[in-house]
Write a protein that holds these residues in place. Structure first.
Motif, mmCIF file in Angstrom:
data_model
loop_
_atom_site.group_PDB
_atom_site.id
_atom_site.type_symbol
_atom_site.label_atom_id
_atom_site.label_comp_id
_atom_site.label_asym_id
_atom_site.label_seq_id
_atom_site.Cartn_x
_atom_site.Cartn_y
_atom_site.Cartn_z
ATOM 1 N N ASP A 184 0.885 -1.324 0.216
ATOM 2 C CA ASP A 184 0.134 -0.037 -0.385
ATOM 3 C C ASP A 184 0.802 0.953 -0.238
ATOM 4 O OD1 ASP A 184 1.665 0.433 2.832
ATOM 5 O OD2 ASP A 184 -0.891 -0.624 3.720
ATOM 6 N N GLN A 185 0.225 2.070 -0.127
ATOM 7 C CA GLN A 185 0.896 3.593 0.294
ATOM 8 C C GLN A 185 1.970 4.067 1.150
ATOM 9 O OE1 GLN A 185 -2.141 3.258 0.509
ATOM 10 N NE2 GLN A 185 -2.547 5.323 1.114
ATOM 11 N N LYS A 186 1.974 3.441 2.317
ATOM 12 C CA LYS A 186 2.994 3.224 3.250
ATOM 13 C C LYS A 186 3.935 2.064 3.178
ATOM 14 C CE LYS A 186 0.866 6.601 4.839
ATOM 15 N NZ LYS A 186 1.029 8.338 4.605
ATOM 16 N N LYS A 187 3.619 1.410 2.536
ATOM 17 C CA LYS A 187 4.456 0.064 2.678
ATOM 18 C C LYS A 187 4.345 -0.700 2.890
ATOM 19 C CE LYS A 187 8.152 3.241 -0.338
ATOM 20 N NZ LYS A 187 9.413 3.105 0.225
ATOM 21 N N PHE A 188 3.383 -0.913 3.338
ATOM 22 C CA PHE A 188 2.980 -2.137 4.228
ATOM 23 C C PHE A 188 2.015 -3.269 3.387
ATOM 24 C CE2 PHE A 188 3.686 0.676 7.264
ATOM 25 C CZ PHE A 188 3.741 -0.489 8.684
ATOM 26 N N PRO A 189 2.177 -4.341 2.971
ATOM 27 C CA PRO A 189 1.854 -4.972 2.325
ATOM 28 C C PRO A 189 -0.312 -5.464 2.548
ATOM 29 C CG PRO A 189 2.736 -6.664 4.024
ATOM 30 C CD PRO A 189 2.887 -5.093 4.413
ATOM 31 N N LEU A 190 -0.470 -5.674 1.129
ATOM 32 C CA LEU A 190 -2.121 -5.482 1.089
ATOM 33 C C LEU A 190 -1.997 -6.925 1.611
ATOM 34 C CD1 LEU A 190 -1.813 -3.438 -1.945
ATOM 35 C CD2 LEU A 190 -2.792 -2.469 0.012
ATOM 36 N N PHE A 191 -3.563 -6.864 1.450
ATOM 37 C CA PHE A 191 -4.213 -8.525 1.431
ATOM 38 C C PHE A 191 -5.228 -9.333 0.114
ATOM 39 C CE2 PHE A 191 -4.298 -7.262 5.802
ATOM 40 C CZ PHE A 191 -3.593 -7.973 6.604
ATOM 41 N N LEU A 249 6.157 2.902 11.016
ATOM 42 C CA LEU A 249 4.807 3.593 12.528
ATOM 43 C C LEU A 249 5.547 4.798 13.297
ATOM 44 C CD1 LEU A 249 3.575 0.369 13.500
ATOM 45 C CD2 LEU A 249 1.964 1.583 12.678
ATOM 46 N N LYS A 250 6.373 4.978 13.856
ATOM 47 C CA LYS A 250 7.073 5.715 14.755
ATOM 48 C C LYS A 250 6.924 7.183 13.774
ATOM 49 C CE LYS A 250 10.147 3.507 17.495
ATOM 50 N NZ LYS A 250 11.717 3.757 18.766
ATOM 51 N N GLY A 251 7.280 6.859 12.384
ATOM 52 C CA GLY A 251 7.094 8.120 11.327
ATOM 53 C C GLY A 251 5.666 8.309 10.699
ATOM 54 N N LEU A 252 4.389 7.804 10.954
ATOM 55 C CA LEU A 252 3.389 7.671 10.210
ATOM 56 C C LEU A 252 2.363 9.212 11.640
ATOM 57 C CD1 LEU A 252 1.770 4.514 10.601
ATOM 58 C CD2 LEU A 252 2.394 5.895 8.825
ATOM 59 N N GLY A 253 2.979 9.452 13.092
ATOM 60 C CA GLY A 253 2.455 10.857 13.324
ATOM 61 C C GLY A 253 0.751 11.114 13.090
ATOM 62 N N GLY A 254 0.983 12.551 13.020
ATOM 63 C CA GLY A 254 -0.459 13.173 13.074
ATOM 64 C C GLY A 254 -0.826 13.554 11.876
ATOM 65 N N ASP A 255 0.127 13.015 11.160
ATOM 66 C CA ASP A 255 -0.695 13.128 9.681
ATOM 67 C C ASP A 255 -1.871 12.031 9.146
ATOM 68 O OD1 ASP A 255 2.116 11.670 9.558
ATOM 69 O OD2 ASP A 255 2.597 12.293 7.336
ATOM 70 N N TRP A 256 -1.588 10.669 9.342
ATOM 71 C CA TRP A 256 -2.056 9.565 9.251
ATOM 72 C C TRP A 256 -3.286 9.550 9.827
ATOM 73 C CZ3 TRP A 256 -2.257 4.462 10.195
ATOM 74 C CH2 TRP A 256 -2.263 3.432 10.048
ATOM 75 N N GLY A 257 -4.224 9.917 8.640
ATOM 76 C CA GLY A 257 -5.683 8.985 9.424
ATOM 77 C C GLY A 257 -6.227 9.363 10.867
ATOM 78 N N LEU A 258 -6.203 8.119 11.338
ATOM 79 C CA LEU A 258 -6.608 8.925 12.955
ATOM 80 C C LEU A 258 -5.550 8.696 14.082
ATOM 81 C CD1 LEU A 258 -9.039 8.480 15.544
ATOM 82 C CD2 LEU A 258 -8.456 6.007 15.425
ATOM 83 N N CYS A 259 -4.453 8.829 13.226
ATOM 84 C CA CYS A 259 -3.737 9.009 14.222
ATOM 85 C C CYS A 259 -2.512 10.339 14.375
ATOM 86 C CB CYS A 259 -2.089 8.139 13.389
ATOM 87 S SG CYS A 259 -2.507 5.848 12.833
ATOM 88 N N ARG A 260 -3.637 10.782 14.893
ATOM 89 C CA ARG A 260 -3.144 12.004 15.259
ATOM 90 C C ARG A 260 -3.699 12.510 17.348
ATOM 91 N NH1 ARG A 260 -6.828 12.588 11.864
ATOM 92 N NH2 ARG A 260 -9.380 13.188 12.431
#
Length: 326
Positions: free
Chosen positions: A24-31, A315-326
């Motif tokens: 996916d766009q965050k370089k995690f594998p899609l199902f 995950l540490k780099g996602l921070g507050g700019d990603w979806g619910l992670c804020r």
């Protein structure tokens, strides 16, 4: 869902390459179907992971439900030994509150014609499972209490038989035993779908990403808030964490430590449902619904080893700019 999962725009050709995982766009594998098939193939043909053949495992699990008291006992002992051996769940180690090794009985088991010894916490766990009434029914239902019973089996038996005050929580082993055994616990010998989801270190760290990716934000908030009261004295609150991913991870860790399988499974099922909704919307990449075993195989294989370290950094780099992670 919290974000719209899409293909990694930096690597569009991956989807046409049968030897590369779709990301996916965050370089995690899609199902995707390709990813699931690729992970299963890697596991099946890599001797480092596949120590026992599928046929060996199927026959072993099925023997737990054959008639004959001794046949059933020996089969359960074999399954406990192999499940612990394959997954490195460290059942054998058994120490009291003073960190002194607790001595207990042992039993010989035959695995792939080799004589092995079941001892320590593994032996005590097997002996407790042998005494569980209606094991087949409990694996089929499923029953969250079964996970707790197996997780604390060695502790319970050591205290009862050895009068040893120990704390031995084998939650990861219990989920894996129930996961695999439930696939072969039906009334026929045909393998079915696992009725229990797996918990281990890899899943515990990566599942929060997929929760944020595939679950509605309100459901995540509700899950964490609902369980904050049950975990760590009610202090698992969002304000303590830099992102919702870490909030979810802390909640999962506390649920595992306190044997709250039902709550953990509730989260896992919500992630599974979100993944299947995504699969419905991406028919060119995925056909039909998947269940616990497909999700677990992909997560376990892909993130085993160095990729887990990379995932932690992302995950540490996602921070507050990603979806619910804020």
């Amino acid at each position: 869902m919290s974000i719209e999962i899409e293909a990694n725009p930096d690597a569009p050709n991956r989807f046409r390459n049968p030897y590369l995982f779709d990301l996916d766009q965050k370089k995690f594998p899609l199902f995707t179907d390709k990813n699931i098939q690729l992970a299963n193939a890697m596991i099946a043909y890599n001797s480092s992971y596949n120590r026992y053949s599928d046929d060996d495992l199927k026959q072993m699990y099925r023997r737990m439900f054959k008639s004959g008291k001794e046949t059933r006992k020996n089969a359960i002992r074999q399954v406990v030994y192999v499940t612990d051996h394959i997954n490195s769940t460290h059942l054998t180690a058994l120490k009291d509150k003073h960190q002194k090794q607790v001595e207990c009985g042992s039993a010989k088991v035959i695995v792939n014609k080799d004589k092995c010894v079941l001892k320590g916490g593994a032996y005590l766990t097997a002996e407790e499972i042998i005494e569980i009434k209606n094991l087949r029914r409990l694996l089929n239902e499923p029953d969250p209490k079964l996970v707790r019973t197996i997780a604390l089996a060695a502790q319970k038996r050591a205290r009862r038989e050895k009068q040893c005050d120990i704390n031995k929580n084998n939650f990861s082993f219990a989920t894996k035993f129930c996961h695999h055994a439930s696939r072969y616990s039906g009334e026929t010998d045909d393998p079915g779908k696992a009725k229990y989801c797996i918990y281990d270190k890899v899943v515990g760290e990566v599942l929060p990403y997929y929760a944020c990716a595939y679950m509605p934000a309100a459901d995540i908030e509700d899950f964490c808030n609902r369980n904050a009261e049950k975990c760590d004295g009610g202090t698992i609150t969002k304000s303590r964490y830099s992102s919702s991913c870490f909030w979810i991870a802390a909640t999962i860790k506390e649920l595992a430590a306190s044997d709250k399988y039902e709550e953990y499974a509730d989260l896992y099922c919500s992630v599974r449902d979100g993944i299947n909704n995504w699969r419905k919307d991406h028919g060119s990449l995925a056909k039909g619904e998947i269940s616990f075993e497909e999700i677990d195989s992909l997560i376990w294989y892909y993130f085993k080893g160095a990729r887990l370290d990379e995932a932690r950094k992302r995950l540490k780099g996602l921070g507050g700019d990603w979806g619910l992670c804020r």
